[in-house]
Design a protein around this motif. Structure first.
Motif, PDB file in Angstrom:
ATOM      1  N   VAL A   7       0.840  -1.201   0.000  1.00  0.00           N
ATOM      2  CA  VAL A   7       0.000   0.000   0.000  1.00  0.00           C
ATOM      3  C   VAL A   7       0.873   1.247   0.000  1.00  0.00           C
ATOM      4  N   LEU A   8       1.900   1.227   0.813  1.00  0.00           N
ATOM      5  CA  LEU A   8       2.810   2.372   0.891  1.00  0.00           C
ATOM      6  C   LEU A   8       3.404   2.675  -0.492  1.00  0.00           C
ATOM      7  N   MET A   9       3.882   1.619  -1.152  1.00  0.00           N
ATOM      8  CA  MET A   9       4.495   1.821  -2.477  1.00  0.00           C
ATOM      9  C   MET A   9       3.494   2.313  -3.499  1.00  0.00           C
ATOM     10  N   LEU A  10       2.272   1.752  -3.399  1.00  0.00           N
ATOM     11  CA  LEU A  10       1.247   2.127  -4.370  1.00  0.00           C
ATOM     12  C   LEU A  10       0.876   3.601  -4.222  1.00  0.00           C
ATOM     13  N   SER A  24       2.588   1.821 -13.608  1.00  0.00           N
ATOM     14  CA  SER A  24       3.203   2.514 -12.470  1.00  0.00           C
ATOM     15  C   SER A  24       3.114   1.674 -11.197  1.00  0.00           C
ATOM     16  N   VAL A  25       2.659   0.435 -11.337  1.00  0.00           N
ATOM     17  CA  VAL A  25       2.613  -0.441 -10.175  1.00  0.00           C
ATOM     18  C   VAL A  25       3.838  -1.355 -10.219  1.00  0.00           C
ATOM     19  N   SER A  26       4.518  -1.461  -9.092  1.00  0.00           N
ATOM     20  CA  SER A  26       5.688  -2.348  -9.039  1.00  0.00           C
ATOM     21  C   SER A  26       5.274  -3.769  -9.389  1.00  0.00           C
ATOM     22  N   PRO A  27       6.088  -4.465 -10.191  1.00  0.00           N
ATOM     23  CA  PRO A  27       5.722  -5.839 -10.573  1.00  0.00           C
ATOM     24  C   PRO A  27       5.499  -6.743  -9.360  1.00  0.00           C
ATOM     25  N   VAL A  28       6.217  -6.483  -8.300  1.00  0.00           N
ATOM     26  CA  VAL A  28       6.036  -7.301  -7.094  1.00  0.00           C
ATOM     27  C   VAL A  28       4.615  -7.126  -6.546  1.00  0.00           C
ATOM     28  N   ILE A  29       4.120  -5.893  -6.605  1.00  0.00           N
ATOM     29  CA  ILE A  29       2.748  -5.641  -6.153  1.00  0.00           C
ATOM     30  C   ILE A  29       1.751  -6.333  -7.073  1.00  0.00           C
ATOM     31  N   ALA A  30       2.061  -6.339  -8.376  1.00  0.00           N
ATOM     32  CA  ALA A  30       1.193  -7.032  -9.322  1.00  0.00           C
ATOM     33  C   ALA A  30       1.050  -8.498  -8.943  1.00  0.00           C
ATOM     34  N   GLY A  31       2.127  -9.100  -8.465  1.00  0.00           N
ATOM     35  CA  GLY A  31       2.033 -10.483  -8.002  1.00  0.00           C
ATOM     36  C   GLY A  31       1.292 -10.573  -6.681  1.00  0.00           C
ATOM     37  N   LEU A  32       1.650  -9.643  -5.791  1.00  0.00           N
ATOM     38  CA  LEU A  32       1.078  -9.654  -4.439  1.00  0.00           C
ATOM     39  C   LEU A  32      -0.452  -9.619  -4.455  1.00  0.00           C
ATOM     40  N   ILE A  33      -1.025  -8.759  -5.311  1.00  0.00           N
ATOM     41  CA  ILE A  33      -2.491  -8.607  -5.279  1.00  0.00           C
ATOM     42  C   ILE A  33      -3.187  -9.916  -5.638  1.00  0.00           C
ATOM     43  N   TYR A  34      -2.590 -10.708  -6.517  1.00  0.00           N
ATOM     44  CA  TYR A  34      -3.234 -11.975  -6.866  1.00  0.00           C
ATOM     45  C   TYR A  34      -3.035 -13.016  -5.768  1.00  0.00           C
ATOM     46  N   VAL A  35      -1.904 -12.920  -5.059  1.00  0.00           N
ATOM     47  CA  VAL A  35      -1.715 -13.813  -3.911  1.00  0.00           C
ATOM     48  C   VAL A  35      -2.784 -13.489  -2.861  1.00  0.00           C
ATOM     49  N   LEU A  36      -3.035 -12.185  -2.659  1.00  0.00           N
ATOM     50  CA  LEU A  36      -4.024 -11.783  -1.660  1.00  0.00           C
ATOM     51  C   LEU A  36      -5.443 -12.217  -2.065  1.00  0.00           C
ATOM     52  N   LEU A  37      -5.681 -12.333  -3.377  1.00  0.00           N
ATOM     53  CA  LEU A  37      -7.013 -12.755  -3.831  1.00  0.00           C
ATOM     54  C   LEU A  37      -7.151 -14.269  -3.846  1.00  0.00           C
ATOM     55  N   PHE A  38      -6.156 -14.935  -4.439  1.00  0.00           N
ATOM     56  CA  PHE A  38      -6.328 -16.367  -4.723  1.00  0.00           C
ATOM     57  C   PHE A  38      -5.418 -17.278  -3.906  1.00  0.00           C
ATOM     58  N   GLY A  39      -4.511 -16.696  -3.120  1.00  0.00           N
ATOM     59  CA  GLY A  39      -3.602 -17.510  -2.327  1.00  0.00           C
ATOM     60  C   GLY A  39      -4.349 -18.263  -1.224  1.00  0.00           C
ATOM     61  N   ALA A  40      -3.627 -19.169  -0.554  1.00  0.00           N
ATOM     62  CA  ALA A  40      -4.257 -20.011   0.461  1.00  0.00           C
ATOM     63  C   ALA A  40      -4.959 -19.162   1.527  1.00  0.00           C
ATOM     64  N   GLN A  41      -4.349 -17.999   1.874  1.00  0.00           N
ATOM     65  CA  GLN A  41      -4.965 -17.149   2.885  1.00  0.00           C
ATOM     66  C   GLN A  41      -5.745 -15.987   2.267  1.00  0.00           C
ATOM     67  N   GLY A  42      -5.919 -16.016   0.936  1.00  0.00           N
ATOM     68  CA  GLY A  42      -6.561 -14.900   0.258  1.00  0.00           C
ATOM     69  C   GLY A  42      -8.069 -14.950   0.345  1.00  0.00           C
ATOM     70  N   PHE A  43      -8.724 -13.938  -0.276  1.00  0.00           N
ATOM     71  CA  PHE A  43     -10.183 -13.825  -0.219  1.00  0.00           C
ATOM     72  C   PHE A  43     -10.868 -15.085  -0.760  1.00  0.00           C
TER      73      PHE A  43
END
Lengths: 272, 330, 287
Positions: free
Chosen positions: A249-252, C112-131
Motif C-alpha cells: 500500500v505504501l508503495m502504491l 506505475s505499479v511495481s511488478p512485485v505488487i502485481a504479483g502480491l495482489i493476486y496472492v491476496l485474492l487467490f492464495g491459500a490465505q486470500g479472499f
C-alpha cells in the motif's frame, strides 16, 4: 468537426463496457483487494509495520538509489537524446534502435549481466576493486542497475520535444547576440524542461518498483542493500501477509502521487 | 429527389448549433448553404446525411420521413471537406468500396464493379490514376476521386462539405465550374456547404444564408445579393461601405454603387484619396471622408474620367448610389 | 548582416564542430558502457565453455518446459490485451464521454505499479490465505503457485501496451473514414475490418511487439506467484534466476542469451513497425 461523437459509428456501449469490465476484473478489483486487506489493520498497526527500522532502511535505499539513477539518466539521457536528434554520424541508427534494449531485455537477464560485470571479479568490478571500492552488492551497484533499466525513459521523452524545436529559434537567438550558454539557458531549457521532468519522474517511479534487475546485484543484506520490493517478497515468504500488504500500500500510494505528477507535467507539455 | 427539413434543432452542450430550421430543397436543385464558420451549415448537412441526429424536427426525402433511417439506407452521396479517402486503398478500391459493401443479393459481380468504376473514373477524367494511393494524388484529384466514390452507389442526393475549401485558387475555379456542369448532366439533388460567397453565387441555383444557427435568407444568387433580407446578408455577400449621415443614421453601399467626380457637385461629399489600386478592368480608390474614421472604398471602370492623373492625397467628390434604404445604427 | 556578426557566427560554427565531435564521442562512450558491455557479458559468459555446454543448457528438459510456459503466458496475454486494447482505443478515440481522461489514466495504471505488487495482489485474492483461497481449496483449484497465476500476473503487467499505442494513433486519424464507409453502405463490422483495422495495422503490430517483449521477460510479478517449482511453474526468466542462484552461471547465461536474442528480434520488429508508422504519419501530415 470530426471530434464530435457521431451516431453512425457503432460499438460505444460494447467497447466501453468491455474496457470497464476487463480493467475492473484484472486491475481495479485486485488492487482494491489489497487496500481492503490493509484496511483490516488499525492505523497503529500499519504505522508499526511501515516504521520498522528494516522497512525504513529499505524505503530510504529504494528512494535514494532510484533518485540517483533518475538523475544519472537525466544527464546521460539528455546527452544521448541531443546527439541522436541533432547530429548525423556513423552508428546513429544503431544507437537509436538499441536505446530501447532495456525495455525489451528481460530484467532478470539484465540483472545477472550487470552483476557479472560489476562483481569484484567482473570486467569492470576488478578495476573498481583495484581502486579500492566495490560496485556490486552496494547501493552503487543498485543505482547502476536502475540506471540501465530506466535509460530509455529520459531519451524517449526528450527526443520528440527536441525534434520539435526548430533550429531557427536558436539561430535567431544567436543573431540577436545571445551567447551559447544564454541560448541554452533561455531558449532550450524552458522548452525541454517539462519533458525532461516527465522522463525523470517516469524513471524514478520505475526505479522504486523495479525488482528483477536489482536483486542479483544488490546482495540483499537487510538494513544495507535490501530494496522495498524485495522486502515484500521476504514478508510473503514468511507468510507475513500483513507486512507485505502494508508495504505494498505504501508503495502504491507513492506511485499514485508520482503518476499524478507525471500527468500534470504532460498536460503542461500538451498545452504548449 | 426533394429534401424537406422541418423544425430541426441541434445543440452541442451549451452551444445552439441549429435553431428551428425549415427548408425545402427541390428535386434536381443545386443549393448552397452559405455562412461564416460556426453558423451551423455543416451540422445541417450532416443531419441531412444522417451523420448527426437532430434534437428535434424531421428530415424527409421526397415526402418520406427518413429521420429514423440508418445512414446506410438513406442512399446519400457525401463528399467530406478533406475527402476522407481510404488511405490504405487504391483509387480503384476507394471507388469500388460502396459497390462491394452491398448485400450479397444486390452486389454486382467483380467485372460489373470494374466496369462501373472505370466509367466513373473516366467521368472525373482520372481513369489513369486507378492504381495510385490517395497520398500520391494532388488535392484536386483527391476531390474528384471522393466525388466518384460518392457517386458509385448512384445516390439520388449529393451532399458536399466545403468541396473546394482545401484547394488553391486556380484549381478551385476550374472544379466549381466542372461540378456545376456535372450536376446538370446527372440528375441529382445537390447541397453544398461553403463560407465563400463568390463560390455560392457562381455555382448554386439557390443560396441559403445562415448565421448563428438560423436561416437569414433563402433565394436565387441575384435575389440575395440585390435584395438582402438583413444587414448580415448584405455584409456577407460582398464588400460594403458605411457612410455616417449624423444623428445615428447611416447608409450602406457597395464599392461600385458610387458616383465619383474631380469637381464639386451637388450632393457629393468631399474626401481625400488614400490609395489607388488598379485591379484589371476596374480600379479601386480608397477614400477618407471628413468626420468618420471608417474608410470608403469606391470601384469604377479604369477608364473613368475622375481617375485621369489622380494621385494620393488629392481630393475627390463622391456620392453613394445605394440600393438599400437609409438605416438607423443599431 | 555585418562582417562582424558573420565572423562571430563562423567562429561559433567552429566551436560547434568541436563540441559536436566531443558530444558524439561521449554518446558513443555512454552507449558502449551502459548498453553494449552488458550484451557482451551475456554472450561471453554463455560461451565460456564452448558451444556444446551452451546448447545443452538450452535443450535440457527444465529449460524446455520453462520455454513452453513462457510461450503459454505470451499466447494468452497478448491476444487478451489486443482485444482489450482495440476496445479501449475504440471507445476513447471515437466518442466523447465523462470520465474519459480518468479511464485513460486507469489503463496506464499497471505501468506505475511495481511488478512485485502485481504479483502480491493476486496472492491476496487467490492464495491459500486470500479472499477466494478457501473457496478455491474446497474445489481443488490452484491458481497461485500454478500456471493460471503466472498467466494472470503476466496479463496484468501487459494490460496497457496495445491500448497505449492505439489511442493516440486513432485519435489522430479521426472518424471521417469510418463515417464515409458507413455512408457508402458498410455495416459496423465491415467498417471495422475494411477501414479501421488496415489504418491502425502498424500501430497494432507495434503494440503487440512491445506487449510480447514484456510478457516474455516479466520477472517480478511472475516470481511472486510462481512458487519456483522446477519444470512446472518456471518461465524462462525464472529459470535463469534458479540456474544463477545454483552457481550454474554458464547455463544461466546460455538461457539468458536466448532471451537476449529474442529481445534483439523484438527491437528489430519494433524498429520496422515504427518506421512504417512514422511513414504513415508523415504522409497524413502532408495532407
Amino acid at each position: 468537426m470530426s471530434r464530435r461523437t457521431s451516431p453512425v459509428i457503432p460499438g460505444f456501449g460494447l467497447t466501453l463496457g468491455y474496457t470497464l469490465v476487463y480493467l475492473s476484473l484484472l486491475v481495479l478489483i485486485p488492487l482494491g483487494a489489497m487496500f481492503a486487506h490493509a484496511a483490516q489493520l488499525s492505523w497503529a498497526q500499519f504505522w508499526a509495520i511501515v516504521s520498522a527500522p528494516r522497512v525504513v532502511a529499505a524505503l530510504q535505499l529504494s528512494f535514494t538509489t532510484a533518485l540517483f539513477a533518475a538523475l544519472l539518466n537525466g544527464i546521460v539521457g539528455t546527452l544521448l537524446a541531443w546527439v541522436l536528434v541533432r547530429y548525423r554520424f556513423p552508428g546513429r541508427k544503431i544507437i537509436d534502435a538499441m536505446i530501447d534494449l532495456p525495455f525489451a531485455l528481460p530484467t532478470a537477464v539484465a540483472g545477472i549481466a550487470l552483476t557479472a560485470l560489476y562483481a569484484p571479479a567482473g570486467l569492470v568490478g576488478q578495476w573498481a576493486q583495484a581502486l579500492g571500492f566495490k560496485i556490486a552488492y552496494t547501493p552503487l551497484g543498485i543505482t547502476l542497475a536502475l540506471t540501465f533499466v530506466t535509460l530509455p525513459f529520459v531519451v524517449r521523452t526528450l527526443q520528440p520535444v527536441l525534434e520539435d524545436i526548430p533550429r531557427e529559434v536558436e539561430e535567431a537567438a544567436a543573431c540577436l547576440g545571445a551567447k551559447p550558454w544564454q541560448v541554452f539557458r533561455y531558449v532550450l531549457v524552458p522548452a525541454v524542461l517539462p519533458a525532461w521532468l516527465t522522463g525523470f519522474a517516469l524513471a524514478f517511479a520505475r526505479g522504486i518498483g523495479e525488482y528483477g534487475s536489482v536483486i542479483f546485484i544488490a546482495g540483499n543484506m537487510p538494513m544495507k542493500t535490501e530494496i522495498l520490493p524485495l522486502l515484500i517478497m521476504v514478508k510473503l515468504d514468511q507468510y507475513d501477509y500483513r507486512g507485505a500488504t502494508s508495504i505494498g500500500v505504501l508503495m502504491l500510494v507513492v506511485s499514485f502521487v508520482l503518476l499524478l505528477l507525471i500527468n500534470l507535467l504532460q498536460r503542461r507539455i500538451e498545452k504548449r | 429527389m426533394s429534401i424537406e427539413i422541418r423544425n430541426v434543432s441541434k445543440r452541442f452542450g451549451a452551444f445552439q448549433a441549429l435553431n428551428d430550421i425549415n427548408l425545402d430543397i427541390h428535386s434536381g436543385e443545386l443549393v448552397a448553404l452559405l455562412g461564416p464558420s460556426g453558423c451551423g451549415k455543416t451540422t445541417l448537412l450532416r443531419i441531412i446525411a444522417g451523420l448527426e441526429t437532430p434534437d428535434a424536427g424531421s428530415i424527409a426525402f421526397h415526402g418520406e420521413d427518413v429521420s429514423g433511417h440508418d445512414v446506410r439506407d438513406r442512399n446519400v452521396g457525401f463528399v467530406f471537406q478533406h475527402y476522407a479517402l481510404f488511405r490504405h486503398m487504391t483509387v480503384f478500391d476507394n471507388v469500388a468500396f460502396g459497390l462491394r459493401m452491398k448485400p450479397k443479393a444486390e452486389r454486382p459481380s467483380e467485372e460489373q464493379i470494374a466496369a462501373k468504376v472505370h466509367e466513373l473514373l473516366s467521368m472525373v477524367q482520372l481513369d489513369w490514376l486507378a492504381d495510385r494511393y490517395p497520398e500520391q494524388l494532388s488535392g484536386g484529384q483527391r476531390q474528384r476521386i471522393a466525388l466518384a466514390r460518392a457517386l458509385a452507389v448512384e445516390p439520388k442526393i449529393l451532399l458536399l462539405d466545403e468541396p473546394f475549401g482545401a484547394l488553391d485558387a486556380k484549381v478551385r475555379k476550374e472544379l466549381r465550374r466542372w461540378l456545376a456542369r456535372l450536376h446538370e448532366e446527372i440528375n441529382l439533388t445537390s447541397v453544398f456547404v461553403t463560407h465563400d460567397q463568390e463560390e455560392a453565387m457562381e455555382v448554386a441555383d439557390r443560396i441559403v444564408v445562415m448565421n448563428r444557427g438560423v436561416i437569414e435568407q433563402i433565394g436565387a444568387p441575384g435575389e440575395v445579393y440585390e435584395q438582402p433580407a438583413s444587414d448580415f446578408v448584405y455584409h456577407f455577400l460582398g464588400d460594403s461601405n458605411r457612410l455616417h449621415l449624423g444623428d445615428e443614421h447611416h447608409i450602406l453601399f457597395r464599392p461600385h454603387e458610387v458616383s465619383l467626380s474631380r469637381e464639386p457637385l451637388a450632393d457629393h461629399r468631399s474626401a481625400e484619396v488614400r490609395d489607388i489600386r488598379p485591379l484589371g478592368a476596374i480600379t479601386r480608390v480608397t477614400l477618407r471622408v471628413d468626420g468618420q474614421d471608417e474608410l470608403i472604398e469606391a470601384e469604377v471602370v479604369k477608364s473613368h474620367a475622375s481617375l485621369v492623373g489622380l494621385a494620393r492625397g488629392e481630393r475627390l467628390y463622391f456620392h453613394p448610389l445605394p440600393t438599400l434604404p437609409q438605416r438607423v445604427a443599431g | 548582416m555585418s562582417t562582424v556578426t558573420l565572423a562571430a557566427i563562423s567562429a561559433a560554427r567552429r566551436g560547434h564542430a568541436l563540441g559536436r565531435t566531443l558530444l558524439i564521442a561521449a554518446a558513443w562512450l555512454a552507449f558502449a558502457l551502459l548498453l553494449l558491455l552488458p550484451l557482451y557479458i551475456v554472450l561471453s559468459e554463455a560461451l565460456k565453455q564452448g558451444l556444446g555446454t551452451f546448447f545443452t543448457a538450452l535443450i535440457e528438459p527444465d529449460a524446455l518446459s520453462a520455454l513452453k510456459l513462457t510461450l503459454i503466458a505470451v499466447a494468452i496475454s497478448v491476444p487478451l490485451n489486443v482485444v482489450f486494447g482495440l476496445a479501449a482505443a475504440w471507445c476513447v478515440s471515437k466518442y466523447e464521454f465523462r470520465g474519459k481522461s480518468l479511464l485513460v489514466t486507469l489503463i496506464d495504471l499497471p505501468f506505475s505499479v511495481s511488478p512485485v505488487i502485481a504479483g502480491l495482489i493476486y496472492v491476496l485474492l487467490f492464495g491459500a490465505q486470500g479472499f477466494f483461497g478457501p473457496w478455491l481449496q474446497d474445489r481443488d483449484i490452484q491458481i497461485i503457485f500454478a500456471v493460471p497465476g503466472i498467466v494472470l500476473a503476466t496479463v496484468f503487467v501487459t494490460v496497457p501496451f496495445v491500448a497505449r499505442e492505439l489511442i493516440p494513433l486513432m485519435q489522430e486519424q479521426g472518424s471521417q473514414e469510418e463515417e464515409a464507409a458507413r455512408l457508402l453502405g458498410a455495416s459496423g463490422w465491415q467498417m471495422f475490418w475494411h477501414v479501421t483495422l488496415p489504418n491502425i495495422k502498424w500501430g497494432l503490430i507495434y503494440g503487440v511487439v512491445l506487449c510480447t517483449a514484456r510478457a516474455m521477460g516479466e520477472f517480478g510479478a511472475v516470481s511472486v506467484v510462481s512458487g519456483h517449482i522446477r519444470g512446472v511453474t518456471n518461465t524462462l526468466p525464472l529459470h535463469v534466476e534458479i540456474l544463477y542462484n545454483e552457481y550454474n552461471h554458464v547455463a544461466a547465461f546460455s538461457v539468458a542469451s536466448l532471451l537476449l536474442a529474442l529481445a534483439l528480434c523484438i527491437l528489430l520488429l519494433k524498429q520496422w513497425s515504427e518506421s512504417r508508422l512514422t511513414r504513415l504519419k508523415s504522409n497524413a501530415a502532408e495532407e
